[in-house]
Design a protein around this motif. Sequence first.
Motif, PDB file in Angstrom:
ATOM      1  N   PHE A  42       0.833  -1.209   0.000  1.00  0.00           N
ATOM      2  CA  PHE A  42       0.000   0.000   0.000  1.00  0.00           C
ATOM      3  C   PHE A  42       0.868   1.260   0.000  1.00  0.00           C
ATOM      4  N   VAL A  43       1.954   1.243   0.750  1.00  0.00           N
ATOM      5  CA  VAL A  43       2.853   2.392   0.800  1.00  0.00           C
ATOM      6  C   VAL A  43       3.552   2.554  -0.554  1.00  0.00           C
ATOM      7  N   GLU A  44       4.029   1.450  -1.121  1.00  0.00           N
ATOM      8  CA  GLU A  44       4.698   1.516  -2.423  1.00  0.00           C
ATOM      9  C   GLU A  44       3.768   2.003  -3.526  1.00  0.00           C
ATOM     10  N   SER A  45       2.471   1.697  -3.398  1.00  0.00           N
ATOM     11  CA  SER A  45       1.511   2.158  -4.410  1.00  0.00           C
ATOM     12  C   SER A  45       0.910   3.517  -4.058  1.00  0.00           C
ATOM     13  N   LYS A  46       1.485   4.156  -3.032  1.00  0.00           N
ATOM     14  CA  LYS A  46       1.122   5.518  -2.620  1.00  0.00           C
ATOM     15  C   LYS A  46      -0.343   5.664  -2.187  1.00  0.00           C
ATOM     16  N   MET A  47      -0.832   4.627  -1.488  1.00  0.00           N
ATOM     17  CA  MET A  47      -2.166   4.698  -0.897  1.00  0.00           C
ATOM     18  C   MET A  47      -2.068   5.103   0.579  1.00  0.00           C
ATOM     19  N   LEU A  48      -0.974   4.701   1.214  1.00  0.00           N
ATOM     20  CA  LEU A  48      -0.694   5.049   2.602  1.00  0.00           C
ATOM     21  C   LEU A  48       0.699   5.645   2.676  1.00  0.00           C
ATOM     22  N   LYS A  49       0.962   6.386   3.760  1.00  0.00           N
ATOM     23  CA  LYS A  49       2.292   6.954   3.970  1.00  0.00           C
ATOM     24  C   LYS A  49       2.496   7.168   5.462  1.00  0.00           C
ATOM     25  N   LEU A  50       3.720   7.493   5.831  1.00  0.00           N
ATOM     26  CA  LEU A  50       4.004   7.874   7.212  1.00  0.00           C
ATOM     27  C   LEU A  50       3.911   9.390   7.321  1.00  0.00           C
ATOM     28  N   GLN A  51       3.306   9.855   8.412  1.00  0.00           N
ATOM     29  CA  GLN A  51       3.157  11.289   8.665  1.00  0.00           C
ATOM     30  C   GLN A  51       3.628  11.571  10.081  1.00  0.00           C
ATOM     31  N   ALA A  52       4.382  12.637  10.258  1.00  0.00           N
ATOM     32  CA  ALA A  52       4.847  13.018  11.595  1.00  0.00           C
ATOM     33  C   ALA A  52       3.681  13.562  12.412  1.00  0.00           C
ATOM     34  N   CYS A  53       3.603  13.135  13.666  1.00  0.00           N
ATOM     35  CA  CYS A  53       2.588  13.640  14.589  1.00  0.00           C
ATOM     36  C   CYS A  53       2.979  15.066  14.990  1.00  0.00           C
ATOM     37  N   SER A  54       2.018  15.970  14.991  1.00  0.00           N
ATOM     38  CA  SER A  54       2.311  17.366  15.347  1.00  0.00           C
ATOM     39  C   SER A  54       2.563  17.530  16.852  1.00  0.00           C
ATOM     40  N   CYS A  55       2.232  16.518  17.664  1.00  0.00           N
ATOM     41  CA  CYS A  55       2.475  16.589  19.114  1.00  0.00           C
ATOM     42  C   CYS A  55       3.793  15.942  19.513  1.00  0.00           C
ATOM     43  N   CYS A  56       3.961  14.662  19.177  1.00  0.00           N
ATOM     44  CA  CYS A  56       5.133  13.912  19.658  1.00  0.00           C
ATOM     45  C   CYS A  56       6.247  13.779  18.619  1.00  0.00           C
ATOM     46  N   GLY A  57       5.930  14.022  17.356  1.00  0.00           N
ATOM     47  CA  GLY A  57       6.942  13.926  16.303  1.00  0.00           C
ATOM     48  C   GLY A  57       7.149  12.520  15.760  1.00  0.00           C
ATOM     49  N   GLY A  58       6.484  11.526  16.361  1.00  0.00           N
ATOM     50  CA  GLY A  58       6.566  10.156  15.843  1.00  0.00           C
ATOM     51  C   GLY A  58       5.924  10.064  14.471  1.00  0.00           C
ATOM     52  N   HIS A  59       6.314   9.061  13.701  1.00  0.00           N
ATOM     53  CA  HIS A  59       5.767   8.892  12.355  1.00  0.00           C
ATOM     54  C   HIS A  59       4.750   7.753  12.348  1.00  0.00           C
ATOM     55  N   PHE A  60       3.547   8.052  11.857  1.00  0.00           N
ATOM     56  CA  PHE A  60       2.439   7.107  11.886  1.00  0.00           C
ATOM     57  C   PHE A  60       1.824   6.945  10.499  1.00  0.00           C
ATOM     58  N   VAL A  61       1.227   5.784  10.282  1.00  0.00           N
ATOM     59  CA  VAL A  61       0.592   5.463   9.009  1.00  0.00           C
ATOM     60  C   VAL A  61      -0.680   6.301   8.867  1.00  0.00           C
ATOM     61  N   VAL A  62      -0.798   6.969   7.729  1.00  0.00           N
ATOM     62  CA  VAL A  62      -1.993   7.760   7.415  1.00  0.00           C
ATOM     63  C   VAL A  62      -2.384   7.511   5.961  1.00  0.00           C
ATOM     64  N   ASN A  63      -3.615   7.850   5.655  1.00  0.00           N
ATOM     65  CA  ASN A  63      -4.089   7.781   4.277  1.00  0.00           C
ATOM     66  C   ASN A  63      -3.501   8.958   3.509  1.00  0.00           C
ATOM     67  N   VAL A  64      -2.981   8.703   2.347  1.00  0.00           N
ATOM     68  CA  VAL A  64      -2.352   9.754   1.536  1.00  0.00           C
ATOM     69  C   VAL A  64      -3.345  10.867   1.205  1.00  0.00           C
ATOM     70  N   TYR A  65      -4.617  10.503   1.047  1.00  0.00           N
ATOM     71  CA  TYR A  65      -5.603  11.479   0.592  1.00  0.00           C
ATOM     72  C   TYR A  65      -6.309  12.231   1.718  1.00  0.00           C
TER      73      TYR A  65
ATOM     74  N   LEU B 211      -6.454  14.891   4.971  1.00  0.00           N
ATOM     75  CA  LEU B 211      -5.782  16.135   5.319  1.00  0.00           C
ATOM     76  C   LEU B 211      -4.934  15.860   6.561  1.00  0.00           C
ATOM     77  N   ASN B 212      -3.632  15.909   6.425  1.00  0.00           N
ATOM     78  CA  ASN B 212      -2.733  15.525   7.510  1.00  0.00           C
ATOM     79  C   ASN B 212      -1.836  16.661   7.987  1.00  0.00           C
ATOM     80  N   GLN B 213      -2.210  17.884   7.683  1.00  0.00           N
ATOM     81  CA  GLN B 213      -1.357  19.027   8.019  1.00  0.00           C
ATOM     82  C   GLN B 213      -1.126  19.148   9.526  1.00  0.00           C
ATOM     83  N   HIS B 214      -2.161  18.946  10.330  1.00  0.00           N
ATOM     84  CA  HIS B 214      -2.039  19.047  11.793  1.00  0.00           C
ATOM     85  C   HIS B 214      -2.363  17.696  12.418  1.00  0.00           C
ATOM     86  N   PHE B 215      -1.763  16.655  11.893  1.00  0.00           N
ATOM     87  CA  PHE B 215      -2.033  15.290  12.313  1.00  0.00           C
ATOM     88  C   PHE B 215      -1.589  15.036  13.759  1.00  0.00           C
TER      89      PHE B 215
END
Length: 179
Positions: free
Chosen positions: A127-150, A152-156
């Motif tokens: 799913f990540v290779e086909s760009k359906m999911l990606k890792l996004q940094a958390c705006s609170c802790c800075g950890g990277h978590f799986v999110v849907n590419v589509y 809105l993850n600006q303030h995740f």
Amino acid sequence: MEKKSVVNEAQQIQLAIQLITLGARLQLLESQTTLSRERLIKLYKELKGVSPPKGMLPFSTDWFLTWQPNIHSSMFLNIYNFMREHTDVNGITAVIKAYQLYLDETGTEDPETAVLSLTRAWTLVRFVESKMLKLQACSCCGGHFVVNVYDLNQHFACSLCHVPSRAGKTKKTREMAAA
């Protein structure tokens, strides 16, 4: 030439054994080895004592985005990405090694009891290779978590920093609390 094919077949059998031991479904075995379906089924029965589970693999990104699976999926994917960036391991070998590290980090001795199965981990990578999911940094802790590419993850905010109200309230935990 014949000797090389025997060595290759032995390597394929070892790979299949490793995948089956980690809980791989038949579709994963078929896609990652050159062994016949019949041979894989025999091998599976020999190792597990039962026929491989039937049915299609789940094809939805939704499972990876729910509370507990997201934490486990994110942990696995971060391990996988670290290995890909800092070692020369790739392909199914990288998935296997990252999955083994995931099991170690979660303290899971039996892959069948893990939140994230090997087949789901492999599917996550696809799913990540086909760009359906990606890792996004958390705006609170800075950890990277799986999110849907589509999405809105600006303030995740991850599910550890922003725990859902129903998190951990499963039938099993209610039964344990009542006992």
